[in-house]
Motif scaffolding. Structure first.
Motif, PDB file in Angstrom:
ATOM      1  N   UNK A  82      51.339  44.070  39.403  1.00  0.00           N
ATOM      2  CA  UNK A  82      50.393  43.524  40.369  1.00  0.00           C
ATOM      3  C   UNK A  82      50.111  44.559  41.438  1.00  0.00           C
ATOM      4  N   UNK A  83      48.848  44.659  41.783  1.00  0.00           N
ATOM      5  CA  UNK A  83      48.483  45.536  42.900  1.00  0.00           C
ATOM      6  C   UNK A  83      47.479  44.808  43.769  1.00  0.00           C
ATOM      7  N   UNK A  84      47.647  44.934  45.090  1.00  0.00           N
ATOM      8  CA  UNK A  84      46.651  44.416  46.028  1.00  0.00           C
ATOM      9  C   UNK A  84      46.310  45.511  47.022  1.00  0.00           C
ATOM     10  N   UNK A  85      45.032  45.536  47.395  1.00  0.00           N
ATOM     11  CA  UNK A  85      44.598  46.407  48.475  1.00  0.00           C
ATOM     12  C   UNK A  85      43.858  45.514  49.464  1.00  0.00           C
ATOM     13  N   UNK A 117      40.758  42.122  37.270  1.00  0.00           N
ATOM     14  CA  UNK A 117      40.508  42.613  38.636  1.00  0.00           C
ATOM     15  C   UNK A 117      39.836  41.515  39.433  1.00  0.00           C
ATOM     16  N   UNK A 118      40.344  41.286  40.632  1.00  0.00           N
ATOM     17  CA  UNK A 118      39.735  40.292  41.519  1.00  0.00           C
ATOM     18  C   UNK A 118      39.181  40.994  42.751  1.00  0.00           C
ATOM     19  N   UNK A 119      38.073  40.473  43.245  1.00  0.00           N
ATOM     20  CA  UNK A 119      37.481  40.985  44.488  1.00  0.00           C
ATOM     21  C   UNK A 119      37.213  39.787  45.370  1.00  0.00           C
ATOM     22  N   UNK A 120      37.824  39.774  46.562  1.00  0.00           N
ATOM     23  CA  UNK A 120      37.708  38.636  47.474  1.00  0.00           C
ATOM     24  C   UNK A 120      37.009  39.075  48.752  1.00  0.00           C
ATOM     25  N   UNK A 121      35.988  38.305  49.146  1.00  0.00           N
ATOM     26  CA  UNK A 121      35.242  38.630  50.366  1.00  0.00           C
ATOM     27  C   UNK A 121      35.246  37.426  51.296  1.00  0.00           C
ATOM     28  N   UNK A 130      41.314  43.351  47.193  1.00  0.00           N
ATOM     29  CA  UNK A 130      41.039  43.676  45.794  1.00  0.00           C
ATOM     30  C   UNK A 130      42.365  43.575  45.058  1.00  0.00           C
ATOM     31  N   UNK A 131      42.382  42.876  43.934  1.00  0.00           N
ATOM     32  CA  UNK A 131      43.628  42.699  43.185  1.00  0.00           C
ATOM     33  C   UNK A 131      43.498  43.225  41.773  1.00  0.00           C
TER      34      UNK A 131
END
Lengths: 141, 120
Positions: A82-85, A117-121, A130-131
């Motif tokens: 898992x990675x989150x930025x 890949x997830x992108x949350x705004x 971003x996950x």
């Protein structure tokens, strides 16, 4: 299957969900728990811990992972990596929109790796997280 | 270097399941977990990752300090045993510092290649 994308999910961030999450992971920072403390520190409302990204992006990720077209064998599934930025902080009262795409599917020694890949705004259009979610499906014996 | 030690208790996985919405029975039901070859119910990987995130925000200046966190899950972490998270700050690059992280339980690494980037 790689390249497949799903429609965005919206998640309204509530104070109780932030407090419940903070409590479950042992956060003691009053920014997550005490509205007065958060406001005194200049925040509009309670601050979500960074890993609260799991909560607001969860419904979007689940829809993608459970899509029968992806065909994940859940009995054999392990969470590989898992990675989150993170961008700007998320606060109670924010509305977060999360889009998910299946970035990569690859096989190695009988195991299948699915990378979502997830992108949350937030509702101001700023990317808050971003996950990169790597799920591994082991072969059935 | 900074260190965070946490011993998850018997209710940790229920509370994390409620907070996160992940109700997979390998985290909640010992008998089910054993039926799929685990020693008993295991901690959610993302719970362990949340402890790692907390270790960073507590050491480096609050929730806004954590910019990136990356973890590979290895083995299974269990309730009832202490988890030790060691975070070692490396080179500073502008406003950011790279942090190398080790996470051990009962003498074994429960994640591999864990790293963070924090704003200082």
């Amino acid at each position: 299957m790689a390249g497949e994308a799903w429609a965005p999910h919206r998640f309204a961030v509530e104070r109780d969900r932030i407090r419940e999450f903070a409590d479950a992971v042992g956060e003691t920072d009053p920014l997550h728990l005490d509205l007065e403390a958060a406001r005194a520190a200049g925040h509009p409302d309670l601050v979500a811990p960074p890993m609260f990204s799991v909560v607001y992006s969860g419904p979007a990720i689940e829809e993608a992972m459970f899509d029968p077209a992806v065909g994940i064998d859940f009995a054999m599934l392990v969470h590989g990596a898992q990675e989150f930025e993170w961008g700007p902080l998320v606060h109670a009262g924010d509305e977060i929109s999360t889009s998910v795409r299946l970035a990569e599917v690859r096989e190695r020694i009988g195991m299948t790796f699915y990378v979502f890949e997830s992108a949350s705004a937030n509702h101001h259009g700023e990317e808050v997280c971003a996950g990169r979610w790597t799920q591994i499906v082991r072969p059935r014996a | 270097m900074s260190e965070l030690r946490v011993t998850p208790d018997a209710s940790t996985t229920e509370r994390y399941a409620r907070a996160s919405g992940d109700h997979n029975p390998i985290h909640l039901d010992d008998e089910f977990a054993r039926s799929v070859g685990l020693p008993g119910r295991i901690l959610h990987g993302l719970y362990t990752m949340s402890l790692i995130a907390r270790a960073q925000t507590e050491a480096f200046g609050g929730p806004a300090s954590l910019r990136r966190l990356s973890v590979q899950f290895r083995g299974a972490a269990l309730p009832g045993h202490e988890i030790t998270i060691e975070s070692t700050a490396g080179e500073r690059d502008g406003a950011c510092v790279a942090v190398a992280i080790s996470v051990m339980q009962q003498g074994k690494a429960v994640v591999r290649g864990a790293s963070a980037e924090v704003r200082v």
